[in-house]
Design a protein around this motif. Structure first.
Motif, PDB file in Angstrom:
ATOM      1  N   TYR A 112       6.923  57.446  14.060  1.00  0.00           N
ATOM      2  CA  TYR A 112       8.220  57.237  15.773  1.00  0.00           C
ATOM      3  C   TYR A 112       8.860  56.074  16.197  1.00  0.00           C
ATOM      4  CZ  TYR A 112       3.785  60.073  17.551  1.00  0.00           C
ATOM      5  OH  TYR A 112       2.621  60.945  17.602  1.00  0.00           O
ATOM      6  N   ARG A 113       8.396  55.228  14.924  1.00  0.00           N
ATOM      7  CA  ARG A 113       9.250  53.851  15.171  1.00  0.00           C
ATOM      8  C   ARG A 113      10.295  53.594  13.900  1.00  0.00           C
ATOM      9  NH1 ARG A 113       5.034  49.241  14.128  1.00  0.00           N
ATOM     10  NH2 ARG A 113       2.993  50.809  14.005  1.00  0.00           N
ATOM     11  N   PHE A 114       9.798  54.348  13.089  1.00  0.00           N
ATOM     12  CA  PHE A 114      10.750  54.788  11.545  1.00  0.00           C
ATOM     13  C   PHE A 114      11.504  55.556  12.665  1.00  0.00           C
ATOM     14  CE2 PHE A 114      12.267  58.049   8.810  1.00  0.00           C
ATOM     15  CZ  PHE A 114      13.211  57.085   8.339  1.00  0.00           C
ATOM     16  N   TYR A 115      12.351  56.290  13.142  1.00  0.00           N
ATOM     17  CA  TYR A 115      13.007  57.428  13.711  1.00  0.00           C
ATOM     18  C   TYR A 115      13.972  57.023  15.131  1.00  0.00           C
ATOM     19  CZ  TYR A 115      11.380  61.536  11.202  1.00  0.00           C
ATOM     20  OH  TYR A 115      10.822  62.342   9.764  1.00  0.00           O
ATOM     21  N   ALA A 116      13.341  55.681  15.549  1.00  0.00           N
ATOM     22  CA  ALA A 116      13.730  54.943  16.155  1.00  0.00           C
ATOM     23  C   ALA A 116      14.845  54.233  15.444  1.00  0.00           C
ATOM     24  CB  ALA A 116      12.420  54.318  17.590  1.00  0.00           C
ATOM     25  N   SER A 117      14.022  53.824  14.791  1.00  0.00           N
ATOM     26  CA  SER A 117      14.268  52.593  13.526  1.00  0.00           C
ATOM     27  C   SER A 117      16.099  53.210  13.129  1.00  0.00           C
ATOM     28  CB  SER A 117      14.991  51.859  12.266  1.00  0.00           C
ATOM     29  OG  SER A 117      13.675  52.454  12.027  1.00  0.00           O
ATOM     30  N   ILE A 118      16.122  55.015  13.199  1.00  0.00           N
ATOM     31  CA  ILE A 118      17.005  55.156  12.475  1.00  0.00           C
ATOM     32  C   ILE A 118      17.944  55.729  13.235  1.00  0.00           C
ATOM     33  CG2 ILE A 118      18.178  57.736  11.803  1.00  0.00           C
ATOM     34  CD1 ILE A 118      16.767  55.480   9.838  1.00  0.00           C
ATOM     35  N   ALA A 119      17.717  55.927  14.865  1.00  0.00           N
ATOM     36  CA  ALA A 119      18.696  55.673  16.126  1.00  0.00           C
ATOM     37  C   ALA A 119      19.563  54.895  16.707  1.00  0.00           C
ATOM     38  CB  ALA A 119      17.916  56.788  16.870  1.00  0.00           C
ATOM     39  N   GLU A 120      18.851  53.421  15.938  1.00  0.00           N
ATOM     40  CA  GLU A 120      19.227  51.896  16.196  1.00  0.00           C
ATOM     41  C   GLU A 120      18.881  51.282  18.058  1.00  0.00           C
ATOM     42  OE1 GLU A 120      23.498  50.699  14.758  1.00  0.00           O
ATOM     43  OE2 GLU A 120      23.828  53.432  14.247  1.00  0.00           O
ATOM     44  N   ALA A 121      17.263  52.113  17.855  1.00  0.00           N
ATOM     45  CA  ALA A 121      16.960  52.350  19.320  1.00  0.00           C
ATOM     46  C   ALA A 121      15.748  50.974  19.062  1.00  0.00           C
ATOM     47  CB  ALA A 121      15.891  52.980  19.705  1.00  0.00           C
ATOM     48  N   LYS A 122      15.655  50.011  20.190  1.00  0.00           N
ATOM     49  CA  LYS A 122      14.244  48.955  19.870  1.00  0.00           C
ATOM     50  C   LYS A 122      12.831  50.007  19.354  1.00  0.00           C
ATOM     51  CE  LYS A 122      16.565  46.753  23.016  1.00  0.00           C
ATOM     52  NZ  LYS A 122      16.918  45.134  23.835  1.00  0.00           N
ATOM     53  N   ALA A 123      12.453  49.743  19.532  1.00  0.00           N
ATOM     54  CA  ALA A 123      11.011  50.403  19.870  1.00  0.00           C
ATOM     55  C   ALA A 123       9.792  48.708  20.140  1.00  0.00           C
ATOM     56  CB  ALA A 123      10.542  50.581  18.383  1.00  0.00           C
ATOM     57  N   GLU A 124       9.348  49.417  21.115  1.00  0.00           N
ATOM     58  CA  GLU A 124       8.131  48.488  21.431  1.00  0.00           C
ATOM     59  C   GLU A 124       7.488  48.757  21.658  1.00  0.00           C
ATOM     60  OE1 GLU A 124       8.733  44.874  23.437  1.00  0.00           O
ATOM     61  OE2 GLU A 124      11.083  45.301  23.306  1.00  0.00           O
ATOM     62  N   LEU A 125       6.522  47.944  21.417  1.00  0.00           N
ATOM     63  CA  LEU A 125       5.051  48.220  21.025  1.00  0.00           C
ATOM     64  C   LEU A 125       3.987  47.704  22.542  1.00  0.00           C
ATOM     65  CD1 LEU A 125       3.760  47.258  17.365  1.00  0.00           C
ATOM     66  CD2 LEU A 125       4.432  50.030  18.381  1.00  0.00           C
ATOM     67  N   TYR A 126       3.649  48.923  22.596  1.00  0.00           N
ATOM     68  CA  TYR A 126       1.816  48.580  23.446  1.00  0.00           C
ATOM     69  C   TYR A 126       0.650  49.012  23.256  1.00  0.00           C
ATOM     70  CZ  TYR A 126      -2.478  49.352  26.250  1.00  0.00           C
ATOM     71  OH  TYR A 126      -3.574  49.192  26.361  1.00  0.00           O
ATOM     72  N   TYR A 127      -0.386  47.581  22.482  1.00  0.00           N
ATOM     73  CA  TYR A 127      -1.450  47.514  21.538  1.00  0.00           C
ATOM     74  C   TYR A 127      -2.136  47.935  22.531  1.00  0.00           C
ATOM     75  CZ  TYR A 127       1.429  44.666  18.558  1.00  0.00           C
ATOM     76  OH  TYR A 127       2.920  44.364  17.609  1.00  0.00           O
ATOM     77  N   LYS A 128      -3.507  48.676  22.138  1.00  0.00           N
ATOM     78  CA  LYS A 128      -4.065  49.292  22.245  1.00  0.00           C
ATOM     79  C   LYS A 128      -5.684  48.168  22.330  1.00  0.00           C
ATOM     80  CE  LYS A 128      -3.123  53.765  20.917  1.00  0.00           C
ATOM     81  NZ  LYS A 128      -3.769  55.207  19.714  1.00  0.00           N
TER      82      LYS A 128
END
Length: 351
Positions: A112-128
């Motif tokens: 998920y984060r990889f494809y966001a980076s290719i789209a030049e979007a910021k990936a925020e993480l919710y930690y379980k």
């Protein structure tokens, strides 16, 4: 002057699954079930009818109809993809603009984060939470405070093997301003899907795959299900002939075999339950070394001390599992594969 790669791809490494000749492969969450000869013959007959000089059906209508029939859905709400991975890539590139925020979770599927980076979007993480469960109220608050345009996560979760119940997912979907992408790759092993409700929401896309429960990882076939507006958008932005004709024909045949598919699911669940029961006994004997999480998928997630040592000992025994730092993920296999794993695992944790 020489050409230089741009910064978003300059340091990327190709996807590198475990390679090598391991007699027991419990690392990729594939089904251990072989497609029976009578179904293979049907696939062979279907493939012989293909006009190879012609492009595939760009909308995979016959295939989507068979998927809709299996799950009792309107096939007009279904988009076929070259595996769920392609659909995730399409969704990220189409529904995210440069600089937008996408919210996902940790731990969860890393692509998920990889494809966001290719789209030049910021990936925020919710930690379980430490027990790997999700505080839905905190997740909703984080999605809204970060102005996330897209929330994506697997349910049940890869790699934790846990699931978020239907009512909690409903609350999330109706409480955020974002598009919610619910990756239900493992939902065939559980009963908390929102597939039959997807048309009720204007911000929900559900992903499904043939790679886990349906024993067809080799044909790379996934599906997205959403309301008409979202479906039309996905069909407009995907590549025109994204699912080749061989995959369409094989997928169509497999999805006609409802009785066999349901028996596959029960067989895999029985294998998982057997593996969980035996691993739970080991946990009671080695409580200081390991903890096995309950599972609603086709794999187990195990927290371990010195997980790396156990992982490499298993490889030396010819058994491949997935290594995640302090955790191991073990796919349920055949009875013989499970027994070989259990024998080698107990030997490894005794060292």
């Amino acid at each position: 002057m020489g050409y230089e790669l741009n910064e978003k791809i300059r340091d990327l490494k190709p996807y590198d699954p475990i390679s090598g000749d391991f007699p027991v492969r419990l690392d990729a969450n594939e089904s251990f079930i072989q497609v029976p000869q009578k179904i293979l013959q049907k696939i062979s007959d279907a493939v012989l009818s293909i006009p190879y000089n012609r492009y595939p059906d760009p909308l995979a209508k016959e295939l989507c109809e068979s998927f809709g029939n299996y799950y009792h859905l309107n096939s007009g709400l279904v988009t076929a993809g070259n595996g769920s991975d392609e659909l995730i890539s399409v969704i990220c590139s189409a529904f995210l603009m440069k600089g937008d925020t996408m919210l996902t979770m940790s731990p969860d599927f890393s692509m998920y984060r990889f494809y966001a980076s290719i789209a030049e979007a910021k990936a925020e993480l919710y930690y379980k939470k430490p027990d790997m469960t999700i505080d839905v109220d905190k997740l909703i608050a984080m999605a809204n405070s970060s102005n996330a345009k897209l929330v994506i996560f697997s349910n049940p979760c890869n790699p934790t093997s846990l699931g978020l119940k239907r009512e909690d997912v409903r609350r999330l979907v109706t409480s955020v301003n974002a598009l919610v992408v619910l990756d239900e790759a493992y939902m065939d092993f559980w009963d908390e899907s929102l597939l039959d409700e997807v048309v009720s929401y204007d911000n929900l896309i559900i992903l499904r795959t043939c790679s886990k429960a349906f024993a067809m990882a080799g044909i790379r076939l996934g599906f997205a299900v959403a309301n008409r507006e979202l479906t039309n958008a996905m069909k407009a932005v995907k590549s025109p002939y994204n699912v080749n004709t061989l995959t369409q024909k094989a997928g169509f045949v497999i999805l006609q075999e409802g009785q066999w598919l349901r028996s596959c699911i029960e067989e895999v669940k029985a294998s998982r339950d057997m593996l969980y029961e035996r691993m739970s006994i080991l946990e009671s004997n080695y409580a200081q070394r390991m903890h096995v999480y309950p599972s609603v998928t086709n794999f187990l997630f195990v927290k371990m001390s010195q997980a790396d040592d156990v992982y490499y000992q298993l490889l030396k025994s010819g058994i491949a599992v997935r290594y995640f730092g302090d955790f191991l993920r073990i796919t349920a296999g055949t009875k013989e594969e499970n027994e070989k794993f259990l024998l080698a695992f107990e030997k490894a944790i005794r060292l």
